[in-house]
Write a protein that holds these residues in place. Structure first.
Motif, mmCIF file in Angstrom:
data_model
loop_
_atom_site.group_PDB
_atom_site.id
_atom_site.type_symbol
_atom_site.label_atom_id
_atom_site.label_comp_id
_atom_site.label_asym_id
_atom_site.label_seq_id
_atom_site.Cartn_x
_atom_site.Cartn_y
_atom_site.Cartn_z
ATOM 1 N N ASN A 1 0.802 -1.215 0.000
ATOM 2 C CA ASN A 1 0.000 0.000 0.000
ATOM 3 C C ASN A 1 0.842 1.277 0.000
ATOM 4 O OD1 ASN A 1 -2.567 -1.252 0.041
ATOM 5 N ND2 ASN A 1 -2.346 -1.685 2.221
ATOM 6 N N LEU A 2 2.135 1.139 -0.034
ATOM 7 C CA LEU A 2 2.992 2.312 -0.027
ATOM 8 C C LEU A 2 2.810 3.146 -1.299
ATOM 9 C CD1 LEU A 2 6.417 1.078 1.393
ATOM 10 C CD2 LEU A 2 4.816 2.635 2.465
ATOM 11 N N CYS A 3 2.741 4.445 -1.111
ATOM 12 C CA CYS A 3 2.691 5.363 -2.246
ATOM 13 C C CYS A 3 4.082 5.969 -2.393
ATOM 14 C CB CYS A 3 1.647 6.449 -1.995
ATOM 15 S SG CYS A 3 1.424 7.569 -3.381
ATOM 16 N N LEU A 4 4.854 5.468 -3.331
ATOM 17 C CA LEU A 4 6.255 5.841 -3.464
ATOM 18 C C LEU A 4 6.435 7.089 -4.325
ATOM 19 C CD1 LEU A 4 7.842 2.313 -4.061
ATOM 20 C CD2 LEU A 4 7.670 3.576 -1.901
ATOM 21 N N ALA A 5 7.365 7.937 -3.913
ATOM 22 C CA ALA A 5 7.718 9.100 -4.715
ATOM 23 C C ALA A 5 8.537 8.638 -5.925
ATOM 24 C CB ALA A 5 8.516 10.096 -3.870
ATOM 25 N N SER A 6 8.676 9.513 -6.897
ATOM 26 C CA SER A 6 9.448 9.180 -8.091
ATOM 27 C C SER A 6 10.899 8.870 -7.716
ATOM 28 C CB SER A 6 9.415 10.355 -9.071
ATOM 29 O OG SER A 6 10.300 10.127 -10.147
ATOM 30 N N GLN A 7 11.436 7.829 -8.338
ATOM 31 C CA GLN A 7 12.812 7.426 -8.092
ATOM 32 C C GLN A 7 13.765 7.901 -9.199
ATOM 33 O OE1 GLN A 7 13.185 3.265 -6.833
ATOM 34 N NE2 GLN A 7 10.970 3.194 -6.557
ATOM 35 N N GLU A 8 13.273 8.797 -10.016
ATOM 36 C CA GLU A 8 14.063 9.260 -11.154
ATOM 37 C C GLU A 8 15.372 9.909 -10.718
ATOM 38 O OE1 GLU A 8 13.654 12.210 -15.079
ATOM 39 O OE2 GLU A 8 11.957 11.925 -13.701
ATOM 40 N N VAL A 9 15.313 10.701 -9.633
ATOM 41 C CA VAL A 9 16.512 11.377 -9.157
ATOM 42 C C VAL A 9 17.575 10.379 -8.699
ATOM 43 C CG1 VAL A 9 15.566 11.608 -6.821
ATOM 44 C CG2 VAL A 9 17.396 13.137 -7.566
ATOM 45 N N LEU A 10 17.137 9.268 -8.119
ATOM 46 C CA LEU A 10 18.075 8.236 -7.668
ATOM 47 C C LEU A 10 18.626 7.445 -8.851
ATOM 48 C CD1 LEU A 10 16.204 6.869 -4.508
ATOM 49 C CD2 LEU A 10 17.986 8.630 -4.643
ATOM 50 N N GLN A 11 17.787 7.232 -9.847
ATOM 51 C CA GLN A 11 18.243 6.506 -11.037
ATOM 52 C C GLN A 11 19.321 7.301 -11.780
ATOM 53 O OE1 GLN A 11 14.500 5.948 -13.037
ATOM 54 N NE2 GLN A 11 13.916 4.178 -11.780
ATOM 55 N N LYS A 12 19.125 8.617 -11.858
ATOM 56 C CA LYS A 12 20.131 9.461 -12.509
ATOM 57 C C LYS A 12 21.431 9.466 -11.711
ATOM 58 C CE LYS A 12 16.965 12.670 -14.836
ATOM 59 N NZ LYS A 12 16.510 14.092 -14.924
ATOM 60 N N ALA A 13 21.294 9.523 -10.379
ATOM 61 C CA ALA A 13 22.486 9.530 -9.528
ATOM 62 C C ALA A 13 23.254 8.221 -9.655
ATOM 63 C CB ALA A 13 22.077 9.765 -8.078
ATOM 64 N N GLN A 14 22.532 7.128 -9.786
ATOM 65 C CA GLN A 14 23.181 5.823 -9.924
ATOM 66 C C GLN A 14 23.951 5.731 -11.244
ATOM 67 O OE1 GLN A 14 20.517 2.443 -9.778
ATOM 68 N NE2 GLN A 14 22.096 1.165 -8.871
ATOM 69 N N GLN A 15 23.387 6.304 -12.274
ATOM 70 C CA GLN A 15 24.065 6.303 -13.570
ATOM 71 C C GLN A 15 25.352 7.133 -13.525
ATOM 72 O OE1 GLN A 15 21.128 7.754 -16.317
ATOM 73 N NE2 GLN A 15 19.922 5.871 -16.306
ATOM 74 N N ASN A 16 25.321 8.208 -12.743
ATOM 75 C CA ASN A 16 26.498 9.074 -12.653
ATOM 76 C C ASN A 16 27.553 8.540 -11.685
ATOM 77 O OD1 ASN A 16 25.337 10.928 -14.443
ATOM 78 N ND2 ASN A 16 24.312 12.032 -12.793
ATOM 79 N N GLY A 17 27.174 7.602 -10.852
ATOM 80 C CA GLY A 17 28.126 7.011 -9.910
ATOM 81 C C GLY A 17 28.236 7.789 -8.615
ATOM 82 N N ARG A 18 29.231 7.460 -7.823
ATOM 83 C CA ARG A 18 29.430 8.084 -6.518
ATOM 84 C C ARG A 18 29.686 9.582 -6.662
ATOM 85 N NH1 ARG A 18 30.787 4.025 -2.684
ATOM 86 N NH2 ARG A 18 32.007 5.493 -1.419
ATOM 87 N N SER A 19 29.263 10.311 -5.626
ATOM 88 C CA SER A 19 29.408 11.764 -5.658
ATOM 89 C C SER A 19 29.917 12.257 -4.307
ATOM 90 C CB SER A 19 28.059 12.420 -5.991
ATOM 91 O OG SER A 19 28.178 13.817 -6.097
ATOM 92 N N LYS A 20 30.220 13.553 -4.235
ATOM 93 C CA LYS A 20 30.842 14.128 -3.042
ATOM 94 C C LYS A 20 29.793 14.630 -2.064
ATOM 95 C CE LYS A 20 32.741 18.150 -3.382
ATOM 96 N NZ LYS A 20 33.645 19.267 -3.766
#
Length: 273
Positions: A38-57
């Motif tokens: 029943n969870l209403c999840l927010a968009s994960q687009e920001v996390l998907q983009k971050a994963q593609q870019n790799g680790r960050s500071k």
């Protein structure tokens, strides 16, 4: 041969009824297997983009991280903080983290990221003082003295009455006789302050929890156990029952159970969102 119409319709209604019961049973079973459906999840687009870019500071400590800094409790540079959902909680949360708990494996950080204004994380032996507020604070931890979520209000009320009674029994102080109405007003004012305002969680491996749990600063707190929930955490600790939850699971399930007590059962799915 002719069919008896009333009998035929009755048998058909019984078959339909059995079919509905089977469907309901299957739905209940699926819900039990997937308690987060029943969870209403927010968009994960920001996390998907971050994963593609790799680790960050990390903008605070400069450490290299993925998604968030588990030391500073903030998103990293390539995860805009305004795109991270903020959650308002019905009460304050204190998390006491074991010093040997691996920061990168701690799920307590997730709560701090989503509800920074409501969640505080302390590293043991740093523990806030709860003695003066033990009638409005509870500790979520399993044990023989633990109570259910439904019983919290009753036991907090009992704690206040015991504290008031203890003060009246002090023989070193002169007894002041009050009028009945005045005594009732005093008790009523204290009873109004029995609302649970803060909940405490221990963030540690289960083998390390005893050091924190037995600390004298936590001994006066009401102990609460979530007995009906089972962990879904992928890194479940071996040798422990499946009712031993991860920190973020315990927080989530406690808040859902606590809020649902004040709402109709039909609205439980709305609470979980």
């Amino acid at each position: 041969m002719s069919l008896n119409t009333p009998v035929f319709l009755k048998e058909r209604e019984e078959d339909n009824s059995k079919f509905v019961e089977i469907q309901q049973s299957q739905t209940t079973s699926i819900a039990a297997e997937d308690p987060l459906q029943n969870l209403c999840l927010a968009s994960q687009e920001v996390l998907q983009k971050a994963q593609q870019n790799g680790r960050s500071k990390c903008l605070k400590c400069g450490g290299s991280r993925m998604f968030y800094c588990y030391t500073c409790y903030v998103p990293v540079e390539n995860v805009p903080i305004e795109q991270i959902p903020r959650v308002k909680l019905p009460l304050k949360i204190d998390i006491i983290k074991h010093p040997n708990e691996t920061d990168g494996k701690s799920t307590a950080v997730h709560a701090k990221l989503l509800a920074p204004e409501f969640v505080n994380i302390y590293t043991y032996p740093c523990i806030p003082e709860y003695e003066e507020k033990d009638h409005e604070v509870a500790l979520v931890f399993p044990g023989p003295k633990s109570v259910s979520v439904k019983e919290i209000s009753f036991h907090l009320q009992e704690k206040i009455q015991n504290n008031v009674g203890g003060k009246n029994d002090d023989l070193d102080k002169p007894f002041i006789k009050r009028k009945k109405t005045e005594e009732q007003d005093l008790n009523d004012s204290k009873c109004k302050d029995t609302t649970l305002k803060k909940i405490v969680f221990i963030d540690s491996t289960w083998n390390q929890t005893n050091k924190i749990f037995t600390d004298e600063r936590l001994q006066g707190l009401l102990q609460v156990e979530l007995k009906t929930r089972k962990t879904c955490f992928w890194r479940h600790q071996k040798g422990k029952p499946d009712t031993f939850l991860s920190t973020i699971e315990a927080i989530y399930y406690f808040l859902v159970a606590r809020t649902c007590l004040r709402m109709k059962p039909a609205k439980e799915s709305r609470v979980e969102r």
